[in-house]
Each structure stands twice: as structure tokens, then as C-alpha cells.
Design a protein around this motif. Sequence first.
Motif, PDB file in Angstrom:
ATOM      1  N   HIS A 164       0.818  -1.207   0.000  1.00 28.68           N
ATOM      2  CA  HIS A 164       0.000   0.000   0.000  1.00 28.68           C
ATOM      3  C   HIS A 164       0.853   1.259   0.000  1.00 28.68           C
ATOM      4  N   SER A 165       0.291   2.300  -0.566  1.00 30.17           N
ATOM      5  CA  SER A 165       0.893   3.623  -0.542  1.00 30.17           C
ATOM      6  C   SER A 165      -0.201   4.609  -0.172  1.00 30.17           C
ATOM      7  N   VAL A 166      -0.176   5.062   1.077  1.00 30.04           N
ATOM      8  CA  VAL A 166      -1.219   5.956   1.574  1.00 30.04           C
ATOM      9  C   VAL A 166      -0.851   7.392   1.215  1.00 30.04           C
ATOM     10  N   VAL A 167      -1.841   8.123   0.712  1.00 30.36           N
ATOM     11  CA  VAL A 167      -1.668   9.538   0.384  1.00 30.36           C
ATOM     12  C   VAL A 167      -2.535  10.342   1.351  1.00 30.36           C
ATOM     13  N   PHE A 168      -1.943  11.289   2.038  1.00 28.97           N
ATOM     14  CA  PHE A 168      -2.666  12.114   3.003  1.00 28.97           C
ATOM     15  C   PHE A 168      -3.851  12.801   2.330  1.00 28.97           C
ATOM     16  N   GLY A 169      -5.016  12.784   2.998  1.00 33.55           N
ATOM     17  CA  GLY A 169      -6.244  13.283   2.414  1.00 33.55           C
ATOM     18  C   GLY A 169      -6.269  14.769   2.112  1.00 33.55           C
ATOM     19  N   GLY A 170      -5.236  15.490   2.521  1.00 32.92           N
ATOM     20  CA  GLY A 170      -5.173  16.911   2.203  1.00 32.92           C
ATOM     21  C   GLY A 170      -4.395  17.223   0.944  1.00 32.92           C
ATOM     22  N   PHE A 171      -3.795  16.198   0.321  1.00 33.04           N
ATOM     23  CA  PHE A 171      -2.979  16.444  -0.863  1.00 33.04           C
ATOM     24  C   PHE A 171      -3.841  16.722  -2.095  1.00 33.04           C
ATOM     25  N   SER A 172      -3.252  17.458  -3.019  1.00 34.49           N
ATOM     26  CA  SER A 172      -3.935  17.877  -4.246  1.00 34.49           C
ATOM     27  C   SER A 172      -3.997  16.733  -5.255  1.00 34.49           C
ATOM     28  N   ALA A 173      -4.797  16.965  -6.305  1.00 34.92           N
ATOM     29  CA  ALA A 173      -4.902  15.980  -7.387  1.00 34.92           C
ATOM     30  C   ALA A 173      -3.543  15.722  -8.021  1.00 34.92           C
ATOM     31  N   LYS A 174      -2.749  16.760  -8.186  1.00 34.84           N
ATOM     32  CA  LYS A 174      -1.421  16.600  -8.788  1.00 34.84           C
ATOM     33  C   LYS A 174      -0.558  15.666  -7.937  1.00 34.84           C
ATOM     34  N   SER A 175      -0.614  15.843  -6.618  1.00 31.97           N
ATOM     35  CA  SER A 175       0.166  14.981  -5.726  1.00 31.97           C
ATOM     36  C   SER A 175      -0.330  13.541  -5.772  1.00 31.97           C
ATOM     37  N   VAL A 176      -1.645  13.367  -5.800  1.00 32.54           N
ATOM     38  CA  VAL A 176      -2.212  12.019  -5.895  1.00 32.54           C
ATOM     39  C   VAL A 176      -1.787  11.368  -7.212  1.00 32.54           C
ATOM     40  N   HIS A 177      -1.848  12.127  -8.290  1.00 29.35           N
ATOM     41  CA  HIS A 177      -1.461  11.610  -9.609  1.00 29.35           C
ATOM     42  C   HIS A 177      -0.008  11.161  -9.625  1.00 29.35           C
ATOM     43  N   GLU A 178       0.881  11.980  -9.084  1.00 28.10           N
ATOM     44  CA  GLU A 178       2.305  11.629  -9.052  1.00 28.10           C
ATOM     45  C   GLU A 178       2.533  10.295  -8.352  1.00 28.10           C
ATOM     46  N   ARG A 179       1.811  10.073  -7.276  1.00 23.22           N
ATOM     47  CA  ARG A 179       2.013   8.862  -6.477  1.00 23.22           C
ATOM     48  C   ARG A 179       1.386   7.643  -7.151  1.00 23.22           C
ATOM     49  N   ILE A 180       0.236   7.814  -7.779  1.00 20.53           N
ATOM     50  CA  ILE A 180      -0.373   6.701  -8.518  1.00 20.53           C
ATOM     51  C   ILE A 180       0.556   6.242  -9.633  1.00 20.53           C
ATOM     52  N   VAL A 181       1.109   7.202 -10.361  1.00 21.03           N
ATOM     53  CA  VAL A 181       1.961   6.877 -11.508  1.00 21.03           C
ATOM     54  C   VAL A 181       3.275   6.257 -11.052  1.00 21.03           C
ATOM     55  N   ASP A 182       3.922   6.878 -10.063  1.00 20.48           N
ATOM     56  CA  ASP A 182       5.234   6.384  -9.649  1.00 20.48           C
ATOM     57  C   ASP A 182       5.132   4.994  -9.029  1.00 20.48           C
ATOM     58  N   ALA A 183       4.070   4.749  -8.268  1.00 18.52           N
ATOM     59  CA  ALA A 183       3.902   3.440  -7.627  1.00 18.52           C
ATOM     60  C   ALA A 183       3.463   2.378  -8.623  1.00 18.52           C
ATOM     61  N   GLY A 184       2.887   2.786  -9.748  1.00 21.05           N
ATOM     62  CA  GLY A 184       2.318   1.808 -10.672  1.00 21.05           C
ATOM     63  C   GLY A 184       1.115   1.129 -10.059  1.00 21.05           C
ATOM     64  N   ALA A 185       0.228   1.913  -9.453  1.00 21.33           N
ATOM     65  CA  ALA A 185      -0.899   1.356  -8.704  1.00 21.33           C
ATOM     66  C   ALA A 185      -1.914   0.693  -9.629  1.00 21.33           C
ATOM     67  N   SER A 186      -2.482  -0.414  -9.148  1.00 27.74           N
ATOM     68  CA  SER A 186      -3.534  -1.089  -9.900  1.00 27.74           C
ATOM     69  C   SER A 186      -4.912  -0.784  -9.340  1.00 27.74           C
ATOM     70  N   VAL A 187      -4.986  -0.362  -8.078  1.00 28.60           N
ATOM     71  CA  VAL A 187      -6.254  -0.018  -7.439  1.00 28.60           C
ATOM     72  C   VAL A 187      -6.041   1.238  -6.594  1.00 28.60           C
ATOM     73  N   VAL A 188      -7.057   2.120  -6.586  1.00 27.38           N
ATOM     74  CA  VAL A 188      -7.074   3.279  -5.702  1.00 27.38           C
ATOM     75  C   VAL A 188      -8.277   3.129  -4.771  1.00 27.38           C
ATOM     76  N   ILE A 189      -8.068   3.344  -3.476  1.00 28.88           N
ATOM     77  CA  ILE A 189      -9.139   3.276  -2.481  1.00 28.88           C
ATOM     78  C   ILE A 189      -9.368   4.670  -1.926  1.00 28.88           C
TER      79      ILE A 189
END
Length: 656
Positions: A164-189
Motif C-alpha cells: 500500500h501507498s497511503v496519500v494524506f487526504g489533504g494532498f492535491s490531485a497533482k500529488s495524488v497523480h504523481e504517487r499513482i503513476v510512480d507506484a504503478g498502482a492497480s487499485v485506488v481506495i
Amino acid sequence: MATIESILHETRVFSPSAEFAKRANISGMAAYQALCDEAKSDYAGFWGRLARDHINWHKPFTRVLDESNAPFYKWFDDGELNVSWNCLDRHLATQGDKTAIIFESDEGEITHCSYRELHEQVCQFANGLKSLGVKQGDRVVIYMPMRIEAVIAMQACARIGAIHSVVFGGFSAKSVHERIVDAGASVVITADEQTRGGKHHALKATVDEAMSMGNTDLVRAVVVYRHTGTDIGWQPGRDKWWHELVEGQASECEPVWVNAEHPLFTLYTSGSTGKPKGVQHATAGYLLGVMTSMHWIFDYQPDDIFWCTADVGWITGHSYVTYGPLAMGATQVIFEGVPTYPDAGRFWKIVQDHKVTTFYTAPTAIRSLMKLGPDLPQQYDLSSLRLLGSVGEPINPEAWMWYYTEVGQSRCPVVDTWWQTETGCHMIAPAPGAVPLKPGSCTLPLPGIDAAVVDEAGHEVEPGYGGFLVIKRPFPSQLRTLWNDPERFKRAYFPHDIGGGRYYLAGDSAHCDKDGYFWIMGRADDVLNVSGHRLGTMEIESALVAHPYVTEAAVVGRPHEVKGETIVAFVVLKNKLPQGDQVAEITATLRDWVAKEIGPIARPEEIRFGENLPKTRSGKIMRRLLRALAKGEEITQDTSTLENPAILEQLKQPAP
């Protein structure tokens, strides 16, 4: 390097009471020293014993530490285990009906969840993830409110071997996008919204925006927890409701037994420049670190009610909400809201209502609560408290004293804990039944942690002089690498020019006093060079906050053609913002105060006053923004994560 000068002078010492020491897991300095001596005489044997004592292994390890590919160290690497099993299943036979989590919502609704209930919900959600095709090694991004469901999602990932890679709920869409892409995530919760301080903040809409930014083709499902019930955008086929995913799922889920070095999670932390760093932690070493620190530093007792106020989006919430307390079988409080809603007594009311025994929060929260109601703690019954903790940044001595006297009623030890996202758990902190406390000092390293203060050549400096804080030997809970960036890992944390690439470089400056106590002086890159004197920012901030006018302060440097740097202080007063002639008068008073407390060299060149400081929603002061303001530069960085972006305009103008 000219050593950093230590300018903070603190002489107060508070020894553990005989009553506290008698019951403590480390009882007295002799017991603490015995553990340190054991680690020194047989380092691998020491950590091996602790790993066998604390962790339940599916396949026992035979090798403790492999240093053959330094700094990519391996611990217990032929053993197998599952973290979720260690946090949940092993408690079912002995205390399945014990409350694991007392959850209090933003609006005050209270939910009790037992270990048996939590185990069932984790298994059902884990089975739901498996139905989406999630398997061992897959990456799952979690962007959730601070609710029980966030813990369930993390534990479910651990149960099936997903990373898992948890993203703090206060982060922006850009920050969420960076982490989804870098992690190579298959699911977002995620959830439809989160509620904080009576306000609703969109989460699903932020995920949708992040997903629209491209390069997210690997994401095959977005799981949405219905929290507020607001209308949200929906992409059929991709988006799944949490409640529908778990409906009909079995309440048992066989854990996936993983290798000790299997990545448990990645957590992205901001670098000074460039893209975020994906700090990668291994399963067994991390679990051992959070359990030993719960046992030694939080002095965990079976009847404790433990409350760490951190969000799970940060390492503190990982270690001392999701994993540490549950692995120990503790009862803990999880709170969705903020300390000031509906009023400034919210934290103290929660302590009173749930009979909290161990309270762990950040200096920023402590200083804010001091400002909002210095006498408020006296209006609540805080007699259940036995231990207080501080985390996230150095705590200045005056805030420490208020915490100790007003909240702890001068009977609760304050464990000031120094550690980092990268270390996973406490590194330097007082064992409360053994180590005498000094306000502002994180005191002594944990047994088995070989910390030191060194110069640029890696040589230890004399007591009283500052330098780089390092850890000289590998330890089980340290990060294993940076996700997809091993070269940056070596360069950032094991630089060859300090200790020949053998020392873990923390990035903080510190000094040791004559008793061997560590004092954190600030980030190494926050060291000021004023007329050839290297000064730590934290000590100047502590001097400012010690003045009765001041509740909070942040200090940065500004280039100066003669002095090298001058000191600019951003100050929050206990009373209203000064106006007219008051500005010059209070500025002069504070400048003279710092000169008297520390010396003329530390006198701020300029002081700016604000109603607050620019902080993230987790309470972290954004010093990079303050440095830009001090230099008169335009703010070009993303400020969407700030709790209070309007404060930048207030602090932009120098005082008249």
C-alpha cells in the motif's frame, strides 16, 4: 565544516518517579544500560532475540542481518510472516472481544470495534480486493479520511501481500497523480468526502481529477467508501462501492505468508527538489521497530488506552495507529476531526471521555492549544493520563513545560521522540521509566541504535558542538530503498563523503551535551550562517517562544552581502496582531529578548507577524515558503496542501 554552534541553554531535569519506574517495561537506568550493552556485545544476537520475542513467524528465520550488499541491508531474510496476522489473528484466542479501536467522528459519534470485529472486516475487504485481481506485490494507493476504514484498507493490503501507498487526504490531485503513476498502482481506495472541523472536503473528485491527468492506465478499479453520501462522479466499470465490494465476502481470509524483506508499504515524502521520494519499508524489520518502540518508549501496558493523533497519511499514523498498537493488542482512540472543533477543548474532552492513558501529538498542535486555551486542560478530568509524547519536530522547552505541567499535571513523563519516515520508528527518545528528561531534548538513543553527531568528514564532534546526526550501524526498521530509485537512495541517505557511505545520514543537525543527550537543532539545510557563525533555527525559535508574548515562531535565513545571511523571524503572538506603533515596539522587544537569551549574533534582522504560519493540514510548517517570502520571491510552488493559504499574503509584507 565549521561546527554548528549550540546556543540553547537548558538546565531543568525531571527524573522518573519511583512509582512509574517500578511498573515500567524498562525500569531504571541500569535496565536501559543492560539492553544497550547486550546490543553492543552481540548486535545480531540482540535483534534476533527481539524478533523472536515480539513477532510470530510462519517460517522462522536463521539469519539476522545480511550486510553483503550495503547499504541495501537485509534483515531476517529467510523468514516468513504476515503483518496483518501479527496485528489481528494472534489476539483472537486470548482477547478477541477486547476493544481494538474507539473511533470518534468529527461530529462526536462514537464507535467501538473489537479485535474480532476488526479481523472480520479486514478479511472481508481483503477478499474484496482479491476479487478485483489484487495479488501479492501489487500496489494499492489509499486516499482516505481518518476513519477505521483507512486502517482496514491498509491491513487488508498487508494481509494479501499487496503493497500500500497511503496519500494524506489533504494532498492535491497533482500529488495524488504523481504517487499513482510512480507506484504503478492497480487499485485506488478513496471515499466520497472527508469531514474535518465541520467542513466537507472532496476526495473522490480529487481522485477523478488525478486519474484524468494521464499515465494511469494500470489502475483497473477505484473503490469508494460512502461516508457523507454526497453526489459524486462515477465511471461505470472502473468505480466500485466499498459496501458492494464486501457484500457476501467471507469473514475469513487466509493470510499470504511473505518473505521478511517483502515490501510492506511505500510512503512518499517530499524532497527539497524534484519528485517525491517513495520510501520503501520491509515487512519484518518495520514490524519489529514499531513493536519494540511501543514496548520501550510508550511503555505499553495491557490496560492502556493509547491515542496517537496523527493521520494515517503520515508515517506516524502508519507506525502508531495502523500497526504498532494493533500488533501489541492495545486499545486505541482514532479521531476524525481537528483539535479546535467545535471548540479548543476537543482534545482534552476526548482524553477525559475515553480515559486515555497515553497521548501522542505534535509540537505544532501543542503550541496551538497553548494559544487557544492555556488554562483549558484544567477544566477537564485528565487524571487517566500517565504518559505524554511529542512527534514531528523538536519541541521547544516552553511548550514542553506547558505540556508537562498543564496537561500532564507534572506527573506524566513527556517522551520527546526523534525519528523519520525513513527510520520507521523511534530512534532517539527517553524510556520513560529510566531516562531523566530535559525539556527540548529527545535524550538518548533506543537500545541497539548507534547514533552520533559528526562533521563533514564523519568524525564525531565534541559535546556542545553541532554537526550532522547519523546512525552508524544498520537497524531493522530503516527504509530499504526508494521506490524505483536505488541510486537516489544511496546518494541521499548513505553519502560516501560522510562515513564512507556506511552511515545513515538523517539530514538533521544536532549536538550532544556532556551527559550524551541529543538536542535536535533543525534540518541541516536550515542551518543559518550569520557572520561566520553557524546557528540552528530551532534554538532561535525556542528563544522567541519563551517570551510571554509569543505562541509560535519560525526562523529562516535571507542572503546578506556582508553577513552571509540574516535572520528573518515569522511570529504568531498570543494576542491580536500588533498595529501602528505597536509593531516597532514589539519587534524591538523580541529582538532584544533573543539577544539577551542567546547572544547578539542571533538577534533577528526582521520580524513579521501573522495570525498563523503557513502549514499543511497535518500541521507541518512550510519553511520553504517562508524562505521565499523572506527573500521577496514570488510563490511558485503548489500551495493546495496548505491549511491556510491566505496567510501567505499576510506574511508577504515586511513590518513597517
